[in-house]
Design a protein around this motif. Sequence first.
Motif, PDB file in Angstrom:
ATOM      1  N   SER A 291       0.842  -1.195   0.000  1.00  0.00           N
ATOM      2  CA  SER A 291       0.000   0.000   0.000  1.00  0.00           C
ATOM      3  C   SER A 291       0.876   1.244   0.000  1.00  0.00           C
ATOM      4  CB  SER A 291      -0.867   0.048   1.256  1.00  0.00           C
ATOM      5  OG  SER A 291      -1.710  -1.047   1.321  1.00  0.00           O
ATOM      6  N   PRO A 292       0.763   2.070  -1.028  1.00  0.00           N
ATOM      7  CA  PRO A 292       1.486   3.334  -0.961  1.00  0.00           C
ATOM      8  C   PRO A 292       0.735   4.287  -0.042  1.00  0.00           C
ATOM      9  CG  PRO A 292       0.316   3.125  -3.046  1.00  0.00           C
ATOM     10  CD  PRO A 292       0.050   1.874  -2.259  1.00  0.00           C
ATOM     11  N   PRO A 293       1.278   5.327   0.492  1.00  0.00           N
ATOM     12  CA  PRO A 293       2.705   5.590   0.446  1.00  0.00           C
ATOM     13  C   PRO A 293       3.402   4.801   1.546  1.00  0.00           C
ATOM     14  CG  PRO A 293       1.626   7.317   1.660  1.00  0.00           C
ATOM     15  CD  PRO A 293       0.541   6.339   1.226  1.00  0.00           C
ATOM     16  N   GLY A 294       4.657   4.695   1.419  1.00  0.00           N
ATOM     17  CA  GLY A 294       5.390   3.993   2.459  1.00  0.00           C
ATOM     18  C   GLY A 294       6.796   3.714   2.023  1.00  0.00           C
ATOM     19  N   THR A 295       7.672   3.880   2.923  1.00  0.00           N
ATOM     20  CA  THR A 295       9.070   3.587   2.660  1.00  0.00           C
ATOM     21  C   THR A 295       9.384   2.240   3.276  1.00  0.00           C
ATOM     22  OG1 THR A 295       9.577   5.932   2.787  1.00  0.00           O
ATOM     23  CG2 THR A 295      11.423   4.409   3.008  1.00  0.00           C
ATOM     24  N   PRO A 296       9.966   1.332   2.503  1.00  0.00           N
ATOM     25  CA  PRO A 296      10.334   0.036   3.064  1.00  0.00           C
ATOM     26  C   PRO A 296      11.306   0.208   4.229  1.00  0.00           C
ATOM     27  CG  PRO A 296      10.666   0.056   0.692  1.00  0.00           C
ATOM     28  CD  PRO A 296      10.343   1.449   1.111  1.00  0.00           C
ATOM     29  N   VAL A 297      11.156  -0.642   5.221  1.00  0.00           N
ATOM     30  CA  VAL A 297      12.067  -0.648   6.367  1.00  0.00           C
ATOM     31  C   VAL A 297      12.934  -1.881   6.234  1.00  0.00           C
ATOM     32  CG1 VAL A 297      12.221  -0.827   8.879  1.00  0.00           C
ATOM     33  CG2 VAL A 297      10.382   0.500   7.831  1.00  0.00           C
ATOM     34  N   ARG A 298      14.246  -1.686   6.285  1.00  0.00           N
ATOM     35  CA  ARG A 298      15.181  -2.800   6.156  1.00  0.00           C
ATOM     36  C   ARG A 298      15.814  -3.046   7.518  1.00  0.00           C
ATOM     37  NH1 ARG A 298      16.974  -5.646   2.010  1.00  0.00           N
ATOM     38  NH2 ARG A 298      19.137  -6.228   1.844  1.00  0.00           N
ATOM     39  N   ILE A 299      15.747  -4.295   7.978  1.00  0.00           N
ATOM     40  CA  ILE A 299      16.270  -4.653   9.289  1.00  0.00           C
ATOM     41  C   ILE A 299      17.361  -5.698   9.120  1.00  0.00           C
ATOM     42  CG2 ILE A 299      15.730  -5.685  11.531  1.00  0.00           C
ATOM     43  CD1 ILE A 299      12.847  -4.717  11.092  1.00  0.00           C
ATOM     44  N   SER A 300      18.514  -5.438   9.689  1.00  0.00           N
ATOM     45  CA  SER A 300      19.608  -6.406   9.670  1.00  0.00           C
ATOM     46  C   SER A 300      19.351  -7.433  10.753  1.00  0.00           C
ATOM     47  CB  SER A 300      20.940  -5.705   9.903  1.00  0.00           C
ATOM     48  OG  SER A 300      21.960  -6.678  10.022  1.00  0.00           O
ATOM     49  N   LEU A 301      19.496  -8.708  10.378  1.00  0.00           N
ATOM     50  CA  LEU A 301      19.283  -9.781  11.338  1.00  0.00           C
ATOM     51  C   LEU A 301      20.582 -10.200  11.999  1.00  0.00           C
ATOM     52  CD1 LEU A 301      16.778 -11.898   9.262  1.00  0.00           C
ATOM     53  CD2 LEU A 301      16.281 -10.215  11.015  1.00  0.00           C
TER      54      LEU A 301
ATOM     55  N   GLU B 113      10.313 -10.256  25.521  1.00  0.00           N
ATOM     56  CA  GLU B 113      10.105  -9.229  24.488  1.00  0.00           C
ATOM     57  C   GLU B 113      11.355  -8.946  23.678  1.00  0.00           C
ATOM     58  OE1 GLU B 113      11.325  -6.594  28.007  1.00  0.00           O
ATOM     59  OE2 GLU B 113      10.212  -8.435  27.778  1.00  0.00           O
ATOM     60  N   LYS B 114      12.519  -9.343  24.149  1.00  0.00           N
ATOM     61  CA  LYS B 114      13.765  -9.117  23.404  1.00  0.00           C
ATOM     62  C   LYS B 114      14.029 -10.227  22.388  1.00  0.00           C
ATOM     63  CE  LYS B 114      15.707  -6.397  27.086  1.00  0.00           C
ATOM     64  NZ  LYS B 114      16.736  -6.261  28.102  1.00  0.00           N
ATOM     65  N   ALA B 115      13.172 -11.231  22.343  1.00  0.00           N
ATOM     66  CA  ALA B 115      13.365 -12.369  21.438  1.00  0.00           C
ATOM     67  C   ALA B 115      12.519 -12.256  20.179  1.00  0.00           C
ATOM     68  CB  ALA B 115      13.052 -13.662  22.173  1.00  0.00           C
ATOM     69  N   THR B 116      12.122 -11.052  19.808  1.00  0.00           N
ATOM     70  CA  THR B 116      11.242 -10.866  18.653  1.00  0.00           C
ATOM     71  C   THR B 116      11.868 -11.413  17.368  1.00  0.00           C
ATOM     72  OG1 THR B 116      10.330  -8.904  19.694  1.00  0.00           O
ATOM     73  CG2 THR B 116       9.912  -9.166  17.358  1.00  0.00           C
TER      74      THR B 116
ATOM     75  N   VAL C 102       2.627 -10.735   7.755  1.00  0.00           N
ATOM     76  CA  VAL C 102       2.937 -10.910   9.170  1.00  0.00           C
ATOM     77  C   VAL C 102       2.208  -9.884  10.028  1.00  0.00           C
ATOM     78  CG1 VAL C 102       5.237 -11.804   8.612  1.00  0.00           C
ATOM     79  CG2 VAL C 102       4.988  -9.409   9.193  1.00  0.00           C
ATOM     80  N   LYS C 103       2.007 -10.276  11.265  1.00  0.00           N
ATOM     81  CA  LYS C 103       1.561  -9.381  12.325  1.00  0.00           C
ATOM     82  C   LYS C 103       2.423  -9.719  13.523  1.00  0.00           C
ATOM     83  CE  LYS C 103      -2.220  -7.002  11.387  1.00  0.00           C
ATOM     84  NZ  LYS C 103      -2.209  -5.563  11.428  1.00  0.00           N
ATOM     85  N   ASP C 104       2.935  -8.715  14.185  1.00  0.00           N
ATOM     86  CA  ASP C 104       3.735  -8.971  15.374  1.00  0.00           C
ATOM     87  C   ASP C 104       3.207  -8.116  16.511  1.00  0.00           C
ATOM     88  OD1 ASP C 104       4.643  -6.555  14.258  1.00  0.00           O
ATOM     89  OD2 ASP C 104       6.568  -6.738  15.232  1.00  0.00           O
ATOM     90  N   GLY C 105       3.588  -8.506  17.685  1.00  0.00           N
ATOM     91  CA  GLY C 105       3.179  -7.750  18.851  1.00  0.00           C
ATOM     92  C   GLY C 105       4.221  -7.884  19.944  1.00  0.00           C
ATOM     93  N   VAL C 106       4.462  -6.801  20.638  1.00  0.00           N
ATOM     94  CA  VAL C 106       5.429  -6.810  21.735  1.00  0.00           C
ATOM     95  C   VAL C 106       4.855  -5.978  22.876  1.00  0.00           C
ATOM     96  CG1 VAL C 106       7.763  -6.214  22.477  1.00  0.00           C
ATOM     97  CG2 VAL C 106       7.379  -6.991  20.139  1.00  0.00           C
ATOM     98  N   ILE C 107       4.819  -6.564  24.043  1.00  0.00           N
ATOM     99  CA  ILE C 107       4.502  -5.846  25.272  1.00  0.00           C
ATOM    100  C   ILE C 107       5.550  -6.269  26.290  1.00  0.00           C
ATOM    101  CG2 ILE C 107       2.026  -5.668  24.803  1.00  0.00           C
ATOM    102  CD1 ILE C 107       1.601  -7.948  26.814  1.00  0.00           C
ATOM    103  N   PRO C 108       5.729  -5.523  27.347  1.00  0.00           N
ATOM    104  CA  PRO C 108       6.749  -5.908  28.332  1.00  0.00           C
ATOM    105  C   PRO C 108       6.580  -7.366  28.791  1.00  0.00           C
ATOM    106  CG  PRO C 108       5.955  -3.716  28.821  1.00  0.00           C
ATOM    107  CD  PRO C 108       5.075  -4.263  27.725  1.00  0.00           C
TER     108      PRO C 108
END
Length: 110
Positions: A24-34, A93-96, A64-70
């Motif tokens: 869906s525009p607009p949007g800038t892809p986010v690149r994450i280093s693993l 939560e640090k193991a996402t 995907v859908k992700d979720g993080v809470i404390p």
Amino acid sequence: DFIRLIELDKVLKPGTVKSMMRVSPPGTPVRISLGGEGGASVTIRYGFGYELLQFDNSKEILAVKDGVIPGFASWYVYFPGKKLAVAASTNNEKATLPLLLMIRELASSL
């Protein structure tokens, strides 16, 4: 309930699920280093109701859908090429990202 989402094409009008998998525009892809050896990375774009994720060494786009809470992290990952959905959670939560990689490894073995 999340797992039943792989049958959305039986519930929604034809083509609706395909439209959910389009960026869906607009949007800038986010690149994450693993990190790790080889410096693998993943690109995330926004679709219609999902984030669309693509590992740099794969042509397949995952919904995907992700979720993080404390204290907790979770993922719902749909592999359209395999008609496979995986839902997983962890009490860290640090193991996402490790959880995402574990889901991907599990799915690749099926």
